[in-house]
Design a protein around this motif. Sequence first.
Motif, mmCIF file in Angstrom:
data_model
loop_
_atom_site.group_PDB
_atom_site.id
_atom_site.type_symbol
_atom_site.label_atom_id
_atom_site.label_comp_id
_atom_site.label_asym_id
_atom_site.label_seq_id
_atom_site.Cartn_x
_atom_site.Cartn_y
_atom_site.Cartn_z
ATOM 1 N N ASP A 65 -0.478 3.780 5.085
ATOM 2 C CA ASP A 65 -0.523 2.463 4.740
ATOM 3 C C ASP A 65 0.800 2.221 3.927
ATOM 4 O O ASP A 65 1.378 2.905 3.300
ATOM 5 C CB ASP A 65 -1.750 2.227 4.034
ATOM 6 C CG ASP A 65 -3.076 2.033 4.619
ATOM 7 O OD1 ASP A 65 -3.111 1.980 5.938
ATOM 8 O OD2 ASP A 65 -3.891 2.632 4.285
ATOM 9 N N VAL A 66 1.153 0.726 4.103
ATOM 10 C CA VAL A 66 2.409 0.286 3.461
ATOM 11 C C VAL A 66 1.944 -0.992 2.558
ATOM 12 O O VAL A 66 1.117 -1.531 2.878
ATOM 13 C CB VAL A 66 3.458 -0.253 4.398
ATOM 14 C CG1 VAL A 66 4.000 0.894 4.999
ATOM 15 C CG2 VAL A 66 3.035 -1.280 5.319
ATOM 16 N N TYR A 67 2.227 -1.014 1.284
ATOM 17 C CA TYR A 67 1.994 -1.877 0.371
ATOM 18 C C TYR A 67 3.323 -2.523 -0.054
ATOM 19 O O TYR A 67 4.402 -1.969 -0.050
ATOM 20 C CB TYR A 67 1.402 -1.046 -1.074
ATOM 21 C CG TYR A 67 0.274 -0.039 -0.420
ATOM 22 C CD1 TYR A 67 -0.914 -0.648 -0.683
ATOM 23 C CD2 TYR A 67 0.346 1.146 -0.091
ATOM 24 C CE1 TYR A 67 -2.094 0.279 -0.324
ATOM 25 C CE2 TYR A 67 -0.423 2.158 0.344
ATOM 26 C CZ TYR A 67 -1.846 1.486 0.054
ATOM 27 O OH TYR A 67 -2.816 2.520 0.292
ATOM 28 N N CYS A 68 2.981 -3.649 -0.704
ATOM 29 C CA CYS A 68 3.971 -4.424 -1.257
ATOM 30 C C CYS A 68 4.466 -3.854 -2.424
ATOM 31 O O CYS A 68 3.542 -3.234 -3.332
ATOM 32 C CB CYS A 68 3.488 -5.823 -1.543
ATOM 33 S SG CYS A 68 4.562 -6.957 -2.642
ATOM 34 N N GLY A 69 5.886 -3.810 -2.639
ATOM 35 C CA GLY A 69 6.408 -2.946 -3.743
ATOM 36 C C GLY A 69 6.270 -3.729 -5.171
ATOM 37 O O GLY A 69 6.016 -3.241 -6.325
ATOM 38 N N ASP A 70 5.669 -4.919 -4.985
ATOM 39 C CA ASP A 70 5.570 -5.693 -6.401
ATOM 40 C C ASP A 70 4.303 -5.711 -6.678
ATOM 41 O O ASP A 70 3.887 -5.360 -7.750
ATOM 42 C CB ASP A 70 6.157 -7.387 -6.272
ATOM 43 C CG ASP A 70 7.700 -7.190 -6.353
ATOM 44 O OD1 ASP A 70 8.277 -6.210 -6.727
ATOM 45 O OD2 ASP A 70 8.181 -8.360 -6.285
ATOM 46 N N CYS A 71 3.260 -6.505 -5.928
ATOM 47 C CA CYS A 71 2.036 -6.555 -6.219
ATOM 48 C C CYS A 71 0.742 -5.369 -5.628
ATOM 49 O O CYS A 71 -0.338 -5.662 -5.887
ATOM 50 C CB CYS A 71 1.462 -7.979 -5.844
ATOM 51 S SG CYS A 71 1.293 -8.151 -4.146
ATOM 52 N N HIS A 72 1.436 -4.833 -4.738
ATOM 53 C CA HIS A 72 0.609 -3.645 -3.983
ATOM 54 C C HIS A 72 -0.524 -4.018 -3.112
ATOM 55 O O HIS A 72 -1.475 -3.290 -2.727
ATOM 56 C CB HIS A 72 0.087 -2.536 -5.009
ATOM 57 C CG HIS A 72 1.123 -2.079 -6.142
ATOM 58 N ND1 HIS A 72 2.138 -1.230 -5.785
ATOM 59 C CD2 HIS A 72 1.141 -2.421 -7.280
ATOM 60 C CE1 HIS A 72 2.777 -0.956 -6.794
ATOM 61 N NE2 HIS A 72 2.484 -1.730 -7.764
ATOM 62 N N GLU A 73 -0.248 -5.352 -2.722
ATOM 63 C CA GLU A 73 -1.106 -5.567 -1.372
ATOM 64 C C GLU A 73 -0.853 -4.599 -0.268
ATOM 65 O O GLU A 73 0.070 -4.433 0.048
ATOM 66 C CB GLU A 73 -0.878 -7.173 -1.399
ATOM 67 C CG GLU A 73 -1.385 -7.753 -0.044
ATOM 68 C CD GLU A 73 -3.005 -8.239 -0.553
ATOM 69 O OE1 GLU A 73 -3.906 -8.550 0.374
ATOM 70 O OE2 GLU A 73 -3.179 -8.430 -1.620
ATOM 71 N N VAL A 74 -2.001 -4.430 0.551
ATOM 72 C CA VAL A 74 -1.757 -3.636 1.698
ATOM 73 C C VAL A 74 -1.187 -4.373 2.627
ATOM 74 O O VAL A 74 -2.034 -5.553 2.961
ATOM 75 C CB VAL A 74 -2.964 -3.078 2.204
ATOM 76 C CG1 VAL A 74 -3.003 -2.406 3.509
ATOM 77 C CG2 VAL A 74 -3.597 -2.165 0.892
ATOM 78 N N LEU A 75 -0.252 -4.266 3.270
ATOM 79 C CA LEU A 75 0.592 -5.247 4.493
ATOM 80 C C LEU A 75 0.350 -4.665 5.804
ATOM 81 O O LEU A 75 0.446 -5.505 6.511
ATOM 82 C CB LEU A 75 1.966 -5.173 3.718
ATOM 83 C CG LEU A 75 2.466 -5.752 2.617
ATOM 84 C CD1 LEU A 75 3.803 -5.800 2.314
ATOM 85 C CD2 LEU A 75 1.801 -7.285 2.333
#
Length: 106
Positions: A65-75
């Motif tokens: 899984d990849v996450y936003c580096g700022d808010c950690h939302e799963v993208l």
Amino acid sequence: MGETIGPRLYCCCNCRNQVSLHDDIIAKTFQGRYGRGFLFSHAMNIVVGPKEDRHLMTGLHTVADVYCGDCHEVLGWKYERAYEASQKYKEGKFILEKSKIVMENF
């Protein structure tokens, strides 16, 4: 004099962190967890989670899984390994969910 517009980007839907360039789209016909997904050759400002094997529509893959580096939302996810020869082109590429990204400078 015309206004200068930067590169066309995709950003996190939650915090607008820039996560990919429009020019890095390989295909727009992928299925994500929550609907349509785009296959990108590169992603930026993201965090890659642990690898795991998943049975996807095109067979067994090792993904993270990849996450936003700022808010950690799963993208979306990164393809780490494809077990089928016909799917090897996905290795090292990223699926970003259309519902999780927004366009900027379009």
